[in-house]
Scaffold this motif. Structure first.
Motif, short mmCIF file in Angstrom:
data_model
loop_
_atom_site.label_atom_id
_atom_site.label_comp_id
_atom_site.label_asym_id
_atom_site.label_seq_id
_atom_site.Cartn_x
_atom_site.Cartn_y
_atom_site.Cartn_z
N ARG A 156 6.87 26.08 16.92
CA ARG A 156 6.36 26.76 18.11
C ARG A 156 7.46 27.57 18.78
O ARG A 156 7.20 28.64 19.35
N ASP B 199 7.59 30.96 17.56
CA ASP B 199 6.53 31.83 18.07
C ASP B 199 6.86 32.41 19.44
O ASP B 199 6.58 33.58 19.72
N VAL C 177 -2.83 21.62 20.76
CA VAL C 177 -3.53 22.46 19.78
C VAL C 177 -2.56 23.52 19.28
O VAL C 177 -1.63 23.92 19.99
N LYS D 247 -1.86 27.09 18.75
CA LYS D 247 -2.43 28.30 19.35
C LYS D 247 -1.68 29.55 18.89
O LYS D 247 -0.46 29.56 18.84
N ALA D 248 -2.45 30.58 18.57
CA ALA D 248 -1.88 31.90 18.31
C ALA D 248 -1.35 32.47 19.64
O ALA D 248 -1.75 32.01 20.71
N ALA E 256 -5.65 26.15 13.19
CA ALA E 256 -5.22 26.81 14.43
C ALA E 256 -6.44 27.17 15.26
O ALA E 256 -7.49 27.50 14.72
N SER E 257 -6.29 27.08 16.59
CA SER E 257 -7.39 27.42 17.47
C SER E 257 -7.45 28.93 17.67
O SER E 257 -6.44 29.61 17.52
#
Length: 263
Positions: free
Chosen positions: A170, A173, A238, A240-241, A262-263
Motif C-alpha cells: 500500500r 500506491d 479492503v 482499494k484502488a 480489490a474493491s
C-alpha cells in the motif's frame, strides 16, 4: 557467541527510538559478519517495547492532519510517516526472530536487512521532524499498526501475505502522490527522502513476495489463491484502488494476486 534470536529480542525490547534504530542496524551488521549464532533459543515478545510518547490512538480517534501546506499539516505528515517506519523496524525484526527458525538463512538475511533499512528511514524522518522544529512523539499516532503482527503471529505465510504484500505494498500506491505534493511545496529534501523510501519499499515487497511464493509452491499451493485466502482471513481492511501497478509488478506482485479481490 550470542544467538541471533537473543539479539533480535533485545532490539525488540529496546523502547527508545534512537536506541532501537542502533540496535536493529547492529543486529543486521553482526549477523552479516557472522558474529551471531544461527540459533532460535528464545521466543519473541508479544509486543515490542515502545516509548511513552507518542500517545497511541485508535484510528477513529486520530486528529485530522490539517491542510497539507500548513506548518501543522506538514509536521503531522512527517510524524505519521515516522511512526509507520518506527513500527516497521519491529515488524521486520519480529519476522526474522519469530519465523527464522522454520525458514532458511536467506529469510533471516533478508528481513534483518529490511529492519536496518526501516531504521535508516526512521532516522531520516526523525531528522526531518527536528528540522521542522518538532520531534517523534510530539503528536498522537496510529495504534493499529502492530495488529497485523498479532493476528498473524502463528503463521509465517499469513505474516508474509499481510505485512509486506498488503501493508508495505500500500505504501507503493500512496507514496508517489505524497511525493508530488511535497515537491509542489518546494520541499526537495523531503522529496528525496520519499524517493529513497519508495525505492527501498519496492525491494521489501519483493522480499516478502519471493518468500511467500516459495512457501506456497513448497506446499503445492497456487501463490495467488493462497494469498487471496489469507488476505480475506487476516486483513481487516479492503484493498482499494488506485494501485501503483508498475511498482507492484517490479516487486513481483502482479495483478493476478490482487485484481480479483480489490474493491
Amino acid at each position: 557467541m550470542q544467538s541471533v534470536a537473543h539479539a533480535i529480542r533485545e532490539a525488540l525490547l529496546t523502547p527508545d527510538p534512537r536506541a532501537k534504530c542502533f540496535a536493529a542496524r547492529d543486529v543486521a551488521r553482526r549477523w552479516r559478519l557472522g558474529k551471531l549464532e544461527w540459533c532460535f533459543d528464545v521466543t519473541m515478545p508479544d509486543r515490542p517495547a515502545w516509548p511513552d510518547k507518542p500517545e497511541l490512538l485508535a484510528p477513529n480517534r486520530m486528529p485530522r492532519r490539517g491542510k497539507g501546506g500548513s506548518e501543522r499539516g506538514r509536521i503531522a505528515l512527517w510524524h505519521a510517516l515516522a511512526h509507520i517506519e518506527f513500527v516497521a523496524i519491529d515488524l521486520a525484526l519480529d519476522m526474522a526472530g519469530r519465523f527464522g527458525g522454520q525458514m532458511d538463512r536467506s529469510f533471516v538475511d533478508d528481513f534483518l536487512s529490511v529492519a536496518a533499512d526501516e531504521a535508516m528511514h526512521f532516522a531520516l524522518l526523525d531528522r526531518k521532524l527536528r528540522a521542522l522544529g518538532s520531534h517523534y512523539g510530539a503528536l498522537p499516532a496510529h495504534a493499529g499498526l502492530w495488529e497485523a503482527a498479532e493476528d498473524t503471529s502463528a503463521d509465517v505465510a499469513a505474516r508474509l501475505a499481510i505485512v509486506p504484500m498488503v501493508l508495505e505494498a500500500r505504501g507503493l500506491d500512496v507514496t508517489p502522490s505524497t511525493l508530488v505534493r511535497v515537491r509542489s511545496q518546494g520541499d526537495e529534501n523531503g522529496a528525496k527522502i520519499l524517493e529513497r523510501i519508495l525505492d527501498d519499499e519496492i525491494r521489501h515487497v519483493a522480499i516478502g513476495t519471493k518468500h511467500f511464493v516459495a512457501l506456497a509452491k513448497a506446499r503445492n499451493e497456487s501463490p495467488e489463491k493462497a494469498w487471496q485466502n489469507l488476505v480475506e482471513r487476516h486483513f481487516r481492511g479492503v484493498l482499494k484502488a488506485p494501485f501503483n501497478d508498475s511498482a507492484r509488478l517490479a516487486a513481483g506482485l502482479s495483478r493476478d494476486f490482487y485484481g480479483a479481490i480489490a474493491s
